[in-house]
Design a protein around this motif. Structure first.
Motif: not given
Length: 321
Positions: A185, A254, A272, A278
């Motif tokens: 991430l 993410h 987003s 996400q």
């Protein structure tokens, strides 16, 4: 001679997060009856202190002393402490790894860093860590440089209260422990009064860490300024492109926010939509929810406790000396 203190169970685990304007302090206390605990050395620890003190005129030891005096009832003698340090107290540069044996790398780096950091060489203390994913053919390492006199003043301060220093880590490295072992991430955080940071973390390893431009003040970002939010999205996309393009990795899906903002949900929705990723808020661990600030202002100190629990050597491994 036996090391008697190593044979005793820990009562407390202490962490200091040294930021530009504040010193954060967090303390875990052994309590096998508590709920929502961290386990270390076959004991359960619960969070009993989560506090901070302003740094006045750059005097970090004074802030440390103020916090330790405030909680002196806990009796810190022979207990372990971890420091987590953010810029500007350390300087971090990426350099080619010297072509020498591992044991000689630090010595070789002393010469490499002479023109790359502002700390005078006689006062320079360094460490380094490997970059887990690199451009093909590269052999770079990240070098952490600090003032020996500065760090010594912090160590002296906690030592006067009986604490035993276990280590010093950068806040970016310690932050990796907030993620799961299988996560990949991008994470954004910002300490009060400092520039925002972008980190790419893969399997709890720090692949990329950089400061964002001052215009991207995440704590005070104008969520109604769509042009500014689009510029922020472009900035994040550059790091995504570097990761997926030059590093040849699958694109990240993410982003986690670790900063307080009353319009965080709006900012997340825009990021987003712009990036196709996400976006969520970084979750506090269960053991920190009751005393946690829940606005990420305590991120460095809590990270230090995680680092201490993961990397400090438990009693049964230390043995006698």
């Amino acid at each position: 001679m036996l090391n008697w203190f190593a044979q005793k169970k820990r009562r407390l685990l202490v962490s200091f997060g040294i930021c530009e304007n504040t010193v954060q302090m967090a303390v875990l206390k052994a309590d096998n009856s508590a709920m929502n605990t961290l386990e270390f050395d076959q004991q359960q620890f619960s969070l009993v202190v989560n506090d901070e003190h302003e740094i006045v005129d750059g005097d970090v030891p004074a802030a440390i002393d103020a916090l330790l005096n405030k909680y002196k009832r806990l009796d810190f003698k022979y207990q372990w402490v971890q420091f987590v340090v953010s810029e500007p107290h350390v300087e971090i540069v990426s350099v080619e790894r010297p072509d020498v044996p591992d044991g000689d790398v630090a010595t070789a780096l002393q010469w490499t860093l002479r023109d790359l950091v502002s700390i005078p060489q006689p006062d320079l203390i360094i460490d380094y860590y490997d970059i887990p994913i690199q451009v093909s053919g590269a052999r770079k390492i990240n070098v952490v440089a600090a003032s020996r006199a500065l760090l010594s003043s912090w160590v002296d301060s906690v030592s006067r209260h009986g604490l035993v220093v276990q280590g010093i880590a950068t806040d970016a490295l310690a932050l990796t422990l907030w993620t799961d072992a299988d996560q990949k991430l991008m994470l954004l955080n910002q300490h009060t009064g400092q520039r925002a940071n972008l980190h790419i973390i893969v399997n709890q390893q720090l692949v990329l860490s950089r400061r964002l431009q001052p215009s991207f003040d995440l704590l005070h970002l104008d969520a109604g300024n769509m042009a500014l939010l689009e510029d922020l999205a472009i900035e994040l996309q550059r790091s995504q492109d570097f990761y997926s393009g030059q590093l040849r990795q699958a694109a990240l899906g993410h982003i986690e926010f670790a900063f307080a903002h009353d319009k965080a949900e709006t900012i997340a929705e825009v990021m987003s939509a712009q990036l196709g990723m996400q976006v969520s808020m970084l979750a506090y661990p269960a053991w920190a929810k009751e005393l946690g600030a829940n606005d990420y202002s305590d991120l460095a100190a809590l990270s230090g406790l995680m680092w201490l629990v993961k990397y400090a050597q438990p009693q049964e491994k230390r043995g006698a000396a």
